[in-house]
Design a protein around this motif. Sequence first.
Motif, PDB file in Angstrom:
ATOM      1  N   ILE A 143       0.842  -1.204   0.000  1.00 15.41           N
ATOM      2  CA  ILE A 143       0.000   0.000   0.000  1.00 15.41           C
ATOM      3  C   ILE A 143       0.870   1.245   0.000  1.00 15.41           C
ATOM      4  O   ILE A 143       0.619   2.198  -0.747  1.00 15.41           O
ATOM      5  N   ASP A 144       1.917   1.245   0.836  1.00 16.90           N
ATOM      6  CA  ASP A 144       2.835   2.392   0.871  1.00 16.90           C
ATOM      7  C   ASP A 144       3.454   2.648  -0.502  1.00 16.90           C
ATOM      8  O   ASP A 144       3.498   3.787  -0.965  1.00 16.90           O
ATOM      9  N   LYS A 145       3.935   1.603  -1.142  1.00 14.18           N
ATOM     10  CA  LYS A 145       4.604   1.758  -2.438  1.00 14.18           C
ATOM     11  C   LYS A 145       3.615   2.217  -3.511  1.00 14.18           C
ATOM     12  O   LYS A 145       3.934   3.101  -4.311  1.00 14.18           O
ATOM     13  N   GLY A 146       2.425   1.643  -3.524  1.00 13.80           N
ATOM     14  CA  GLY A 146       1.415   2.059  -4.491  1.00 13.80           C
ATOM     15  C   GLY A 146       1.002   3.505  -4.308  1.00 13.80           C
ATOM     16  O   GLY A 146       0.856   4.264  -5.278  1.00 13.80           O
ATOM     17  N   LEU A 147       0.839   3.901  -3.055  1.00 18.42           N
ATOM     18  CA  LEU A 147       0.462   5.282  -2.750  1.00 18.42           C
ATOM     19  C   LEU A 147       1.596   6.240  -3.101  1.00 18.42           C
ATOM     20  O   LEU A 147       1.354   7.314  -3.668  1.00 18.42           O
ATOM     21  N   GLU A 148       2.814   5.833  -2.797  1.00 23.72           N
ATOM     22  CA  GLU A 148       3.991   6.639  -3.145  1.00 23.72           C
ATOM     23  C   GLU A 148       4.072   6.887  -4.650  1.00 23.72           C
ATOM     24  O   GLU A 148       4.247   8.025  -5.098  1.00 23.72           O
ATOM     25  N   LEU A 149       3.938   5.832  -5.432  1.00 22.51           N
ATOM     26  CA  LEU A 149       4.010   5.945  -6.891  1.00 22.51           C
ATOM     27  C   LEU A 149       2.853   6.781  -7.440  1.00 22.51           C
ATOM     28  O   LEU A 149       3.041   7.581  -8.363  1.00 22.51           O
ATOM     29  N   SER A 150       1.672   6.604  -6.872  1.00 27.17           N
ATOM     30  CA  SER A 150       0.514   7.410  -7.297  1.00 27.17           C
ATOM     31  C   SER A 150       0.752   8.890  -7.030  1.00 27.17           C
ATOM     32  O   SER A 150       0.447   9.738  -7.876  1.00 27.17           O
ATOM     33  N   LEU A 151       1.299   9.193  -5.868  1.00 22.05           N
ATOM     34  CA  LEU A 151       1.565  10.596  -5.520  1.00 22.05           C
ATOM     35  C   LEU A 151       2.649  11.192  -6.410  1.00 22.05           C
ATOM     36  O   LEU A 151       2.549  12.349  -6.816  1.00 22.05           O
ATOM     37  N   ILE A 152       3.655  10.406  -6.723  1.00 21.41           N
ATOM     38  CA  ILE A 152       4.710  10.890  -7.629  1.00 21.41           C
ATOM     39  C   ILE A 152       4.111  11.208  -8.995  1.00 21.41           C
ATOM     40  O   ILE A 152       4.378  12.260  -9.577  1.00 21.41           O
ATOM     41  N   PHE A 153       3.294  10.293  -9.511  1.00 23.61           N
ATOM     42  CA  PHE A 153       2.660  10.513 -10.807  1.00 23.61           C
ATOM     43  C   PHE A 153       1.752  11.746 -10.781  1.00 23.61           C
ATOM     44  O   PHE A 153       1.811  12.588 -11.686  1.00 23.61           O
ATOM     45  N   LEU A 154       0.906  11.853  -9.755  1.00 22.82           N
ATOM     46  CA  LEU A 154      -0.017  12.991  -9.667  1.00 22.82           C
ATOM     47  C   LEU A 154       0.730  14.319  -9.555  1.00 22.82           C
ATOM     48  O   LEU A 154       0.347  15.312 -10.186  1.00 22.82           O
ATOM     49  N   MET A 155       1.799  14.341  -8.742  1.00 20.74           N
ATOM     50  CA  MET A 155       2.581  15.580  -8.600  1.00 20.74           C
ATOM     51  C   MET A 155       3.276  15.950  -9.909  1.00 20.74           C
ATOM     52  O   MET A 155       3.305  17.129 -10.287  1.00 20.74           O
ATOM     53  N   ALA A 156       3.825  14.968 -10.601  1.00 20.95           N
ATOM     54  CA  ALA A 156       4.475  15.234 -11.882  1.00 20.95           C
ATOM     55  C   ALA A 156       3.461  15.766 -12.889  1.00 20.95           C
ATOM     56  O   ALA A 156       3.743  16.735 -13.613  1.00 20.95           O
ATOM     57  N   PHE A 157       2.287  15.164 -12.912  1.00 18.34           N
ATOM     58  CA  PHE A 157       1.232  15.605 -13.818  1.00 18.34           C
ATOM     59  C   PHE A 157       0.778  17.022 -13.460  1.00 18.34           C
ATOM     60  O   PHE A 157       0.552  17.852 -14.345  1.00 18.34           O
ATOM     61  N   LEU A 158       0.693  17.310 -12.176  1.00 19.82           N
ATOM     62  CA  LEU A 158       0.315  18.648 -11.718  1.00 19.82           C
ATOM     63  C   LEU A 158       1.353  19.682 -12.129  1.00 19.82           C
ATOM     64  O   LEU A 158       1.004  20.774 -12.608  1.00 19.82           O
ATOM     65  N   VAL A 159       2.623  19.354 -11.995  1.00 19.29           N
ATOM     66  CA  VAL A 159       3.693  20.280 -12.386  1.00 19.29           C
ATOM     67  C   VAL A 159       3.642  20.550 -13.882  1.00 19.29           C
ATOM     68  O   VAL A 159       3.737  21.702 -14.327  1.00 19.29           O
ATOM     69  N   VAL A 160       3.488  19.504 -14.677  1.00 13.96           N
ATOM     70  CA  VAL A 160       3.410  19.672 -16.131  1.00 13.96           C
ATOM     71  C   VAL A 160       2.180  20.503 -16.500  1.00 13.96           C
ATOM     72  O   VAL A 160       2.258  21.396 -17.367  1.00 13.96           O
ATOM     73  N   ASP A 161       1.063  20.248 -15.850  1.00 17.33           N
ATOM     74  CA  ASP A 161      -0.163  20.998 -16.121  1.00 17.33           C
ATOM     75  C   ASP A 161       0.014  22.490 -15.826  1.00 17.33           C
ATOM     76  O   ASP A 161      -0.339  23.339 -16.647  1.00 17.33           O
ATOM     77  N   VAL A 162       0.565  22.814 -14.674  1.00 16.73           N
ATOM     78  CA  VAL A 162       0.765  24.220 -14.306  1.00 16.73           C
ATOM     79  C   VAL A 162       1.811  24.872 -15.203  1.00 16.73           C
ATOM     80  O   VAL A 162       1.666  26.037 -15.607  1.00 16.73           O
ATOM     81  N   LEU A 163       2.857  24.130 -15.546  1.00 16.62           N
ATOM     82  CA  LEU A 163       3.863  24.651 -16.460  1.00 16.62           C
ATOM     83  C   LEU A 163       3.240  24.979 -17.819  1.00 16.62           C
ATOM     84  O   LEU A 163       3.508  26.042 -18.390  1.00 16.62           O
ATOM     85  N   TRP A 164       2.403  24.090 -18.331  1.00 17.54           N
ATOM     86  CA  TRP A 164       1.727  24.352 -19.605  1.00 17.54           C
ATOM     87  C   TRP A 164       0.804  25.564 -19.480  1.00 17.54           C
ATOM     88  O   TRP A 164       0.699  26.373 -20.409  1.00 17.54           O
ATOM     89  N   GLN A 165       0.144  25.698 -18.349  1.00 13.44           N
ATOM     90  CA  GLN A 165      -0.738  26.846 -18.132  1.00 13.44           C
ATOM     91  C   GLN A 165       0.052  28.156 -18.217  1.00 13.44           C
ATOM     92  O   GLN A 165      -0.367  29.105 -18.881  1.00 13.44           O
ATOM     93  N   VAL A 166       1.186  28.199 -17.562  1.00 11.73           N
ATOM     94  CA  VAL A 166       2.016  29.404 -17.578  1.00 11.73           C
ATOM     95  C   VAL A 166       2.564  29.671 -18.982  1.00 11.73           C
ATOM     96  O   VAL A 166       2.524  30.806 -19.462  1.00 11.73           O
ATOM     97  N   LEU A 167       3.077  28.629 -19.632  1.00 15.91           N
ATOM     98  CA  LEU A 167       3.620  28.801 -20.985  1.00 15.91           C
ATOM     99  C   LEU A 167       2.547  29.259 -21.977  1.00 15.91           C
ATOM    100  O   LEU A 167       2.783  30.167 -22.777  1.00 15.91           O
ATOM    101  N   SER A 168       1.383  28.630 -21.910  1.00 17.30           N
ATOM    102  CA  SER A 168       0.328  29.005 -22.866  1.00 17.30           C
ATOM    103  C   SER A 168      -0.194  30.414 -22.603  1.00 17.30           C
ATOM    104  O   SER A 168      -0.574  31.123 -23.536  1.00 17.30           O
ATOM    105  N   ARG A 169      -0.192  30.826 -21.378  1.00 13.77           N
ATOM    106  CA  ARG A 169      -0.711  32.152 -21.049  1.00 13.77           C
ATOM    107  C   ARG A 169       0.282  33.262 -21.393  1.00 13.77           C
ATOM    108  O   ARG A 169      -0.081  34.269 -22.000  1.00 13.77           O
ATOM    109  N   TYR A 170       1.546  33.099 -21.000  1.00 10.34           N
ATOM    110  CA  TYR A 170       2.503  34.196 -21.129  1.00 10.34           C
ATOM    111  C   TYR A 170       3.388  34.126 -22.374  1.00 10.34           C
ATOM    112  O   TYR A 170       3.857  35.154 -22.843  1.00 10.34           O
ATOM    113  N   ILE A 171       3.626  32.941 -22.899  1.00  8.57           N
ATOM    114  CA  ILE A 171       4.489  32.841 -24.078  1.00  8.57           C
ATOM    115  C   ILE A 171       3.662  32.713 -25.358  1.00  8.57           C
ATOM    116  O   ILE A 171       3.891  33.418 -26.330  1.00  8.57           O
TER     117      ILE A 171
END
Length: 156
Positions: free
Chosen positions: A5-33
């Motif tokens: 459970i710990d490992k599955g939750l850890e991997l899920s959180l890593i994936f979600l955080m990475a996806f969140l970072v990419v999403d916010v990065l795209w938001q900033v790039l699309s808005r300002y660049i």
Amino acid sequence: MRKIIDKGLELSLIFLMAFLVVDVLWQVLSRYILVSPSSVTDELAGYLLIWVGLLGAAYVSGKNEHLAIDLLLQHIRPSRRKLLRLFIFLIVFLFAVFVLIVGGTWLVYTRFHLGVTSASLEINLGYVYLALPLGGLLTAYYAVDNAITLFRSSNS
């Protein structure tokens, strides 16, 4: 079981955080660049943050690394300290069951039953709110497992 459970939750959180970072990065790039803001990135970031917050809270609860005011624990006798920690695990368990699992399940059910969809992504909000009962189940599991571990350590 806990390690899985710990490992599955850890991997899920890593994936979600990475996806969140990419999403916010795209938001900033699309808005300002690109000067053409994406209409879905803001909404998606909010929903990802809900999932990261609830699953992350369950994860740190399982690791006993959550934010805590331990002033009372520091000033009581060691024999009473374990009893207080068991009481804290009980309170966490009850909160997880009644607020997150029961309340979250009701919220998910009503969103699916009423067919409530998000504005930009047009997904059913029941999928977004599934983070509540899932986070609650994990938090309740960790509270019980932590209490059992504490109880076993006090009897050995």
